[in-house]
Structure formats: structure tokens, C-alpha cells
Design a protein around this motif. Sequence first.
Motif, PDB file in Angstrom:
ATOM      1  N   VAL A  18     -34.854 -12.784  -6.980  1.00 22.06           N
ATOM      2  CA  VAL A  18     -35.105 -12.714  -8.425  1.00 22.06           C
ATOM      3  C   VAL A  18     -34.772 -11.316  -8.924  1.00 22.06           C
ATOM      4  O   VAL A  18     -34.120 -11.149  -9.966  1.00 22.06           O
ATOM      5  N   TYR A  19     -35.181 -10.305  -8.171  1.00 23.50           N
ATOM      6  CA  TYR A  19     -34.883  -8.918  -8.525  1.00 23.50           C
ATOM      7  C   TYR A  19     -33.369  -8.698  -8.567  1.00 23.50           C
ATOM      8  O   TYR A  19     -32.844  -8.090  -9.505  1.00 23.50           O
ATOM      9  N   LEU A  20     -32.660  -9.238  -7.572  1.00 24.79           N
ATOM     10  CA  LEU A  20     -31.204  -9.123  -7.529  1.00 24.79           C
ATOM     11  C   LEU A  20     -30.576  -9.823  -8.738  1.00 24.79           C
ATOM     12  O   LEU A  20     -29.680  -9.270  -9.388  1.00 24.79           O
ATOM     13  N   ALA A  21     -31.050 -11.017  -9.041  1.00 23.85           N
ATOM     14  CA  ALA A  21     -30.541 -11.754 -10.205  1.00 23.85           C
ATOM     15  C   ALA A  21     -30.806 -10.981 -11.488  1.00 23.85           C
ATOM     16  O   ALA A  21     -29.941 -10.897 -12.373  1.00 23.85           O
ATOM     17  N   ASN A  22     -31.992 -10.387 -11.599  1.00 27.57           N
ATOM     18  CA  ASN A  22     -32.325  -9.611 -12.791  1.00 27.57           C
ATOM     19  C   ASN A  22     -31.427  -8.386 -12.927  1.00 27.57           C
ATOM     20  O   ASN A  22     -31.060  -7.996 -14.039  1.00 27.57           O
ATOM     21  N   LEU A  23     -31.081  -7.769 -11.802  1.00 26.31           N
ATOM     22  CA  LEU A  23     -30.170  -6.624 -11.854  1.00 26.31           C
ATOM     23  C   LEU A  23     -28.785  -7.064 -12.338  1.00 26.31           C
ATOM     24  O   LEU A  23     -28.147  -6.369 -13.135  1.00 26.31           O
ATOM     25  N   ALA A  24     -28.314  -8.208 -11.868  1.00 30.33           N
ATOM     26  CA  ALA A  24     -26.994  -8.707 -12.278  1.00 30.33           C
ATOM     27  C   ALA A  24     -26.979  -9.070 -13.761  1.00 30.33           C
ATOM     28  O   ALA A  24     -26.107  -8.626 -14.512  1.00 30.33           O
ATOM     29  N   VAL A  25     -27.946  -9.863 -14.188  1.00 29.44           N
ATOM     30  CA  VAL A  25     -28.000 -10.289 -15.589  1.00 29.44           C
ATOM     31  C   VAL A  25     -28.329  -9.092 -16.485  1.00 29.44           C
ATOM     32  O   VAL A  25     -27.776  -8.943 -17.583  1.00 29.44           O
ATOM     33  N   GLY A  26     -29.199  -8.220 -16.000  1.00 26.95           N
ATOM     34  CA  GLY A  26     -29.532  -7.009 -16.757  1.00 26.95           C
ATOM     35  C   GLY A  26     -28.338  -6.095 -16.934  1.00 26.95           C
ATOM     36  O   GLY A  26     -28.182  -5.448 -17.977  1.00 26.95           O
ATOM     37  N   ASN A  27     -27.468  -6.053 -15.939  1.00 27.79           N
ATOM     38  CA  ASN A  27     -26.256  -5.242 -16.047  1.00 27.79           C
ATOM     39  C   ASN A  27     -25.395  -5.728 -17.212  1.00 27.79           C
ATOM     40  O   ASN A  27     -24.891  -4.933 -18.004  1.00 27.79           O
ATOM     41  N   ILE A  28     -25.265  -7.043 -17.337  1.00 27.35           N
ATOM     42  CA  ILE A  28     -24.505  -7.624 -18.450  1.00 27.35           C
ATOM     43  C   ILE A  28     -25.216  -7.340 -19.780  1.00 27.35           C
ATOM     44  O   ILE A  28     -24.582  -6.996 -20.784  1.00 27.35           O
TER      45      ILE A  28
ATOM     46  N   PHE B 200     -28.325  -2.879  -7.539  1.00 27.34           N
ATOM     47  CA  PHE B 200     -27.868  -4.230  -7.205  1.00 27.34           C
ATOM     48  C   PHE B 200     -27.259  -4.248  -5.802  1.00 27.34           C
ATOM     49  O   PHE B 200     -27.641  -5.049  -4.949  1.00 27.34           O
ATOM     50  N   ASP B 201     -26.327  -3.357  -5.546  1.00 25.76           N
ATOM     51  CA  ASP B 201     -25.673  -3.292  -4.246  1.00 25.76           C
ATOM     52  C   ASP B 201     -26.657  -2.877  -3.155  1.00 25.76           C
ATOM     53  O   ASP B 201     -26.667  -3.461  -2.063  1.00 25.76           O
ATOM     54  N   GLU B 202     -27.500  -1.924  -3.460  1.00 26.90           N
ATOM     55  CA  GLU B 202     -28.492  -1.427  -2.510  1.00 26.90           C
ATOM     56  C   GLU B 202     -29.453  -2.542  -2.077  1.00 26.90           C
ATOM     57  O   GLU B 202     -29.765  -2.689  -0.886  1.00 26.90           O
ATOM     58  N   VAL B 203     -29.901  -3.334  -3.029  1.00 27.34           N
ATOM     59  CA  VAL B 203     -30.842  -4.421  -2.735  1.00 27.34           C
ATOM     60  C   VAL B 203     -30.182  -5.495  -1.875  1.00 27.34           C
ATOM     61  O   VAL B 203     -30.764  -5.956  -0.890  1.00 27.34           O
ATOM     62  N   ALA B 204     -28.963  -5.877  -2.220  1.00 29.96           N
ATOM     63  CA  ALA B 204     -28.270  -6.910  -1.447  1.00 29.96           C
ATOM     64  C   ALA B 204     -28.047  -6.450  -0.003  1.00 29.96           C
ATOM     65  O   ALA B 204     -28.234  -7.232   0.941  1.00 29.96           O
TER      66      ALA B 204
END
Length: 141
Positions: A6-16, A48-52
Motif C-alpha cells: 500500500v505504501y509503495l502504491a501510494n508513492l507511485a500514485v502520489g508521484n503522479i 519508491f525504489d528504496e521500498v521496492a
Amino acid sequence: MEKLNVYLANLAVGNIKLHNLHWNVKGFSFKQVHEYLEALYDNAFEKFDEVAELQKMHGIDPLASMKEYLEITTVEELETQDYDLKDAIGKALEYVELMRELALEIRAEADECDKFSIANMMEDHIESYDKEIWFMKSMLS
């Protein structure tokens, strides 16, 4: 540690979301806010990259498609439109506060499971969010 996805998804969508604000902010201090929002999305992408990568180290498969991110994100997307300076900073602040709260939850969960590298990463992220929250609240006052 499902919350990490969820955190990763939030980082991706938040980036946009932050890109949207960056591209569409308008007002007297445009340049400063435009550049500030760029720094925020650059920072979000680093996280985002760090978390993945950390997920992979812990044997967790990170989600890797926008479709999957949109299914679980807790970030509200924004319409493509102009945003005045205060509104842009306010929306960025809401996002950063949301991410801080989720990082706190993940840190607590990681502590309970003795996942110290995850807990430490979340502590670093929380510290970063705290600073950005201070900056944005100062801009809005």
C-alpha cells in the motif's frame, strides 16, 4: 507486511499527484512552488525504489503495475486543472501527512516482527515527512 505494498502504491500514485500539482500550479510565487513540488516528487520516487528493493530483500514481491497500485492506494487522485499556490501546497501537505501516518503504522508493525531494516527505513521516511510538513505549514501560515 501487506502495508508495504500500500505504501509503495501510494508513492507511485502520489508521484503522479505531485507531478500534476507541479505542472499546473499558478500564482505569484510560481517558480518557488513549482521547484518545491519537483523536489517532493523526486523524493517520493527515491522512496519508491528504496521500498521496492527492501521488499525484495525481505522476500516480499513488490507490486509493479499501475493497475495494481490503483486497486490498493489510499491516495486520492487529482483532476488535471490549474491549482493556485495555496491549494497546491495544501494538497501536497495532505499527501505527505497521509504518508507519514502510514509510515508510522508500518514502523510499529515492523517493530513487532523484528524487521529492523523496515522499521529503520520508516523512521527515516517519517523524519523526512516531518520536515516537509513543517515547510508546508509554514508556507500556508
